[in-house]
Write a protein that holds these residues in place. Structure first.
Motif, PDB file in Angstrom:
ATOM      1  N   GLY A  48     -14.337 -19.143  19.926  1.00 19.11           N
ATOM      2  CA  GLY A  48     -14.867 -20.230  19.116  1.00 19.11           C
ATOM      3  C   GLY A  48     -14.558 -20.069  17.637  1.00 19.11           C
ATOM      4  O   GLY A  48     -14.505 -21.039  16.883  1.00 19.11           O
ATOM      5  N   ASN A  49     -14.347 -18.825  17.210  1.00 19.43           N
ATOM      6  CA  ASN A  49     -14.033 -18.561  15.807  1.00 19.43           C
ATOM      7  C   ASN A  49     -12.540 -18.367  15.566  1.00 19.43           C
ATOM      8  O   ASN A  49     -12.146 -17.851  14.529  1.00 19.43           O
ATOM      9  N   GLY A  50     -11.720 -18.751  16.524  1.00 23.20           N
ATOM     10  CA  GLY A  50     -10.279 -18.719  16.332  1.00 23.20           C
ATOM     11  C   GLY A  50      -9.606 -17.428  16.750  1.00 23.20           C
ATOM     12  O   GLY A  50      -8.434 -17.225  16.483  1.00 23.20           O
ATOM     13  N   GLY A  51     -10.317 -16.558  17.412  1.00 24.46           N
ATOM     14  CA  GLY A  51      -9.732 -15.296  17.854  1.00 24.46           C
ATOM     15  C   GLY A  51      -9.248 -15.382  19.284  1.00 24.46           C
ATOM     16  O   GLY A  51      -9.365 -16.402  19.948  1.00 24.46           O
ATOM     17  N   GLU A  52      -8.668 -14.279  19.725  1.00 29.64           N
ATOM     18  CA  GLU A  52      -8.225 -14.168  21.111  1.00 29.64           C
ATOM     19  C   GLU A  52      -8.934 -12.973  21.712  1.00 29.64           C
ATOM     20  O   GLU A  52      -8.994 -11.905  21.113  1.00 29.64           O
ATOM     21  N   TRP A  53      -9.479 -13.130  22.921  1.00 32.42           N
ATOM     22  CA  TRP A  53     -10.189 -12.048  23.573  1.00 32.42           C
ATOM     23  C   TRP A  53      -9.195 -11.169  24.323  1.00 32.42           C
ATOM     24  O   TRP A  53      -8.444 -11.625  25.161  1.00 32.42           O
ATOM     25  N   ASN A  54      -9.166  -9.884  23.979  1.00 39.68           N
ATOM     26  CA  ASN A  54      -8.314  -8.915  24.649  1.00 39.68           C
ATOM     27  C   ASN A  54      -9.143  -8.271  25.757  1.00 39.68           C
ATOM     28  O   ASN A  54     -10.025  -7.464  25.488  1.00 39.68           O
ATOM     29  N   ALA A  55      -8.841  -8.624  27.010  1.00 40.47           N
ATOM     30  CA  ALA A  55      -9.641  -8.145  28.139  1.00 40.47           C
ATOM     31  C   ALA A  55      -9.450  -6.647  28.377  1.00 40.47           C
ATOM     32  O   ALA A  55     -10.371  -5.973  28.802  1.00 40.47           O
ATOM     33  N   GLU A  56      -8.250  -6.124  28.101  1.00 42.07           N
ATOM     34  CA  GLU A  56      -8.014  -4.693  28.305  1.00 42.07           C
ATOM     35  C   GLU A  56      -8.862  -3.854  27.360  1.00 42.07           C
ATOM     36  O   GLU A  56      -9.479  -2.879  27.766  1.00 42.07           O
ATOM     37  N   LEU A  57      -8.865  -4.227  26.092  1.00 40.87           N
ATOM     38  CA  LEU A  57      -9.620  -3.471  25.087  1.00 40.87           C
ATOM     39  C   LEU A  57     -11.052  -3.960  24.951  1.00 40.87           C
ATOM     40  O   LEU A  57     -11.866  -3.332  24.282  1.00 40.87           O
ATOM     41  N   GLU A  58     -11.346  -5.097  25.565  1.00 39.63           N
ATOM     42  CA  GLU A  58     -12.657  -5.743  25.469  1.00 39.63           C
ATOM     43  C   GLU A  58     -13.082  -5.925  24.010  1.00 39.63           C
ATOM     44  O   GLU A  58     -14.167  -5.522  23.599  1.00 39.63           O
ATOM     45  N   GLN A  59     -12.178  -6.524  23.256  1.00 39.53           N
ATOM     46  CA  GLN A  59     -12.485  -6.811  21.863  1.00 39.53           C
ATOM     47  C   GLN A  59     -11.747  -8.062  21.420  1.00 39.53           C
ATOM     48  O   GLN A  59     -10.813  -8.506  22.047  1.00 39.53           O
ATOM     49  N   CYS A  60     -12.215  -8.592  20.310  1.00 36.72           N
ATOM     50  CA  CYS A  60     -11.650  -9.812  19.761  1.00 36.72           C
ATOM     51  C   CYS A  60     -10.525  -9.454  18.788  1.00 36.72           C
ATOM     52  O   CYS A  60     -10.659  -8.524  17.993  1.00 36.72           O
ATOM     53  N   THR A  61      -9.426 -10.164  18.878  1.00 43.73           N
ATOM     54  CA  THR A  61      -8.330  -9.944  17.939  1.00 43.73           C
ATOM     55  C   THR A  61      -8.023 -11.255  17.234  1.00 43.73           C
ATOM     56  O   THR A  61      -8.083 -12.327  17.824  1.00 43.73           O
ATOM     57  N   PHE A  62      -7.722 -11.135  15.970  1.00 43.25           N
ATOM     58  CA  PHE A  62      -7.354 -12.286  15.166  1.00 43.25           C
ATOM     59  C   PHE A  62      -5.931 -12.090  14.679  1.00 43.25           C
ATOM     60  O   PHE A  62      -5.538 -11.000  14.282  1.00 43.25           O
ATOM     61  N   ARG A  63      -5.183 -13.153  14.708  1.00 39.60           N
ATOM     62  CA  ARG A  63      -3.819 -13.105  14.169  1.00 39.60           C
ATOM     63  C   ARG A  63      -3.854 -13.757  12.799  1.00 39.60           C
ATOM     64  O   ARG A  63      -4.359 -14.861  12.648  1.00 39.60           O
TER      65      ARG A  63
END
Length: 76
Positions: A48-63
């Motif tokens: 919702g805040n423009g990030g991508e959820w990385n399922a392997e690392l279980e964390q949010c990443t922003f480009r």
């Protein structure tokens, strides 16, 4: 001759055991539900805040989006 009652009530010890099992099941269901909800909420907040959820690392990443650069204007 002993009469057998069909609607016999459980003994107090058995009632306590059944209540304990019911409470343990409710706690287990609540904990599972909370962890499921928390994971969903984190993923939803990330996307919702423009990030991508990385399922392997279980964390949010922003480009980082770099601003588009226009080609340099050449002078004649």
């Amino acid at each position: 001759m002993a009469r057998r009652r069909s609607g016999r009530t459980p003994s107090p010890a058995r009632r306590i055991l059944l209540r304990g099992i019911a409470v343990a099941l409710l706690v287990a269901i609540a904990l599972y539900g909370y962890t499921f909800y928390r994971g969903w909420q984190l993923r939803d907040s990330c996307t919702g805040n423009g990030g991508e959820w990385n399922a392997e690392l279980e964390q949010c990443t922003f480009r980082l989006a770099l601003p588009e650069q226009s080609p340099p204007e050449s002078t004649p």
